[in-house]
Design a protein around this motif. Structure first.
Motif, PDB file in Angstrom:
ATOM      1  N   MET A  37      32.641  22.109  41.592  1.00 18.72           N
ATOM      2  CA  MET A  37      33.134  22.239  40.222  1.00 18.72           C
ATOM      3  C   MET A  37      33.851  23.574  40.046  1.00 18.72           C
ATOM      4  O   MET A  37      33.411  24.601  40.540  1.00 18.72           O
ATOM      5  CB  MET A  37      31.963  22.149  39.230  1.00 18.72           C
ATOM      6  N   LYS A  38      34.945  23.507  39.302  1.00 22.36           N
ATOM      7  CA  LYS A  38      35.679  24.721  38.959  1.00 22.36           C
ATOM      8  C   LYS A  38      35.726  24.837  37.440  1.00 22.36           C
ATOM      9  O   LYS A  38      36.113  23.885  36.753  1.00 22.36           O
ATOM     10  CB  LYS A  38      37.098  24.670  39.530  1.00 22.36           C
ATOM     11  N   ILE A  39      35.319  25.992  36.915  1.00 20.59           N
ATOM     12  CA  ILE A  39      35.315  26.231  35.477  1.00 20.59           C
ATOM     13  C   ILE A  39      36.259  27.396  35.184  1.00 20.59           C
ATOM     14  O   ILE A  39      36.134  28.472  35.769  1.00 20.59           O
ATOM     15  CB  ILE A  39      33.905  26.552  34.956  1.00 20.59           C
ATOM     16  N   THR A  40      37.193  27.168  34.267  1.00 21.47           N
ATOM     17  CA  THR A  40      38.164  28.190  33.907  1.00 21.47           C
ATOM     18  C   THR A  40      38.077  28.463  32.415  1.00 21.47           C
ATOM     19  O   THR A  40      38.208  27.539  31.593  1.00 21.47           O
ATOM     20  CB  THR A  40      39.594  27.747  34.257  1.00 21.47           C
ATOM     21  N   TRP A  41      37.839  29.722  32.064  1.00 23.72           N
ATOM     22  CA  TRP A  41      37.855  30.122  30.651  1.00 23.72           C
ATOM     23  C   TRP A  41      39.297  30.320  30.230  1.00 23.72           C
ATOM     24  O   TRP A  41      40.084  30.968  30.926  1.00 23.72           O
ATOM     25  CB  TRP A  41      37.067  31.425  30.483  1.00 23.72           C
ATOM     26  N   LEU A  42      39.652  29.747  29.064  1.00 28.28           N
ATOM     27  CA  LEU A  42      41.016  29.828  28.557  1.00 28.28           C
ATOM     28  C   LEU A  42      41.094  30.641  27.270  1.00 28.28           C
ATOM     29  O   LEU A  42      42.022  30.487  26.484  1.00 28.28           O
ATOM     30  CB  LEU A  42      41.564  28.411  28.332  1.00 28.28           C
ATOM     31  N   GLY A  43      40.126  31.513  27.082  1.00 24.19           N
ATOM     32  CA  GLY A  43      40.086  32.337  25.890  1.00 24.19           C
ATOM     33  C   GLY A  43      39.311  31.675  24.771  1.00 24.19           C
ATOM     34  O   GLY A  43      39.215  30.452  24.681  1.00 24.19           O
ATOM     35  N   HIS A  44      38.713  32.497  23.906  1.00 18.93           N
ATOM     36  CA  HIS A  44      37.902  32.035  22.784  1.00 18.93           C
ATOM     37  C   HIS A  44      36.796  31.109  23.312  1.00 18.93           C
ATOM     38  O   HIS A  44      36.004  31.534  24.143  1.00 18.93           O
ATOM     39  CB  HIS A  44      38.774  31.377  21.733  1.00 18.93           C
ATOM     40  N   SER A  45      36.740  29.853  22.867  1.00 18.53           N
ATOM     41  CA  SER A  45      35.720  28.931  23.374  1.00 18.53           C
ATOM     42  C   SER A  45      36.306  27.813  24.214  1.00 18.53           C
ATOM     43  O   SER A  45      35.634  26.810  24.486  1.00 18.53           O
ATOM     44  CB  SER A  45      34.932  28.322  22.202  1.00 18.53           C
ATOM     45  N   ALA A  46      37.560  27.954  24.604  1.00 17.70           N
ATOM     46  CA  ALA A  46      38.243  26.919  25.377  1.00 17.70           C
ATOM     47  C   ALA A  46      37.930  27.053  26.865  1.00 17.70           C
ATOM     48  O   ALA A  46      38.009  28.149  27.430  1.00 17.70           O
ATOM     49  CB  ALA A  46      39.748  27.012  25.164  1.00 17.70           C
TER      50      ALA A  46
END
Length: 234
Positions: A1-10
């Motif tokens: 699994m790859k998890i990427t934070w896109l800012g704020h809660s995205a």
């Protein structure tokens, strides 16, 4: 699994069978790197929403229309999105589980609100605020808490779901702050990794994860302070 934070809660989650966006607030999000938008939308299969505030619904309508991704939201929010032109909708509500190919999503409680004011000044109630627990086949269980304060029934969420990765709001003012979020982690959960979010996006929320990191000193869980647009592998 790859998890990427896109800012704020995205967040963008990529597994062997799905490409998922949670609370895709891109337009107007000063922490979002527009250069990653194309990657975030490529091959998108699902958009999952924790509640109806604009900084969480975000670009859902446009992304759903462009990609054909299925949108999951609480029943009230899903009905509202259907009126806005989203055609592929799944709905649930607090305590319910929706099954997809390769994963399931369970709506949990969150202590928050959920509404939007439209251009004509009308306030639309958009159901309950929720968190989402995602169970995958052969992947870690992920709990996106949505926007929330601490609450003691977090202990039941751990007992029922045993989430391994927590996506936790820490920015204060609209959610619990860093110190309280750390208390929630240490008292109620057994996460392997926690990724803080809902900070560093607007001037009125905390600009760093320092309070959370300090509160997690000595904790069992690893704190992964993510960089916007840079994926973490699990």
């Amino acid at each position: 699994m790859k998890i990427t934070w896109l800012g704020h809660s995205a967040f963008h989650l990529e597994t062997a069978t799905a490409k998922i966006l949670i609370d895709p607030f891109f337009t107007g999000n000063p922490a979002f790197d527009e250069a990653t938008r194309k990657d975030a939308a490529a091959g998108l299969t699902h958009i999952l929403l924790t509640h109806g505030h604009g900084d969480h619904v975000g670009d859902t309508i446009k992304l759903a229309q462009e990609t054909g991704a299925t949108v999951l939201a609480n029943a009230d929010l899903a009905a509202w999105l259907g009126k806005k032109g989203v055609s592929k909708l799944d709905m649930g509500n607090t305590g319910g589980t929706v099954h997809f190919d390769g994963f399931s999503a369970t709506f949990t409680q969150a202590l928050h609100s959920s509404a939007q004011v439209t251009e004509d000044g009308t306030s639309h109630s958009l159901g309950s605020a929720n968190g989402l627990v995602l169970h995958f086949e052969d992947e870690p269980t992920v709990y996106h808490m949505g926007d929330t304060d601490i609450f003691s029934d977090m202990a039941l969420i751990r007992e029922l779901h045993e989430p391994e990765i927590g996506l936790m709001p820490i920015g204060d003012r609209f959610t619990m702050g860093g110190a309280v979020a750390a208390l929630a982690c240490q008292r109620y959960f057994g996460f392997e990794t926690v990724i803080p979010c809902h900070y560093a996006s607007f001037p009125i929320v905390d600009q760093t994860a320092d309070k959370f990191v300090a509160g997690m000193e000595g904790a069992q869980a690893k704190v992964a302070v993510a960089t916007v647009g840079k994926g973490l592998s699990f």
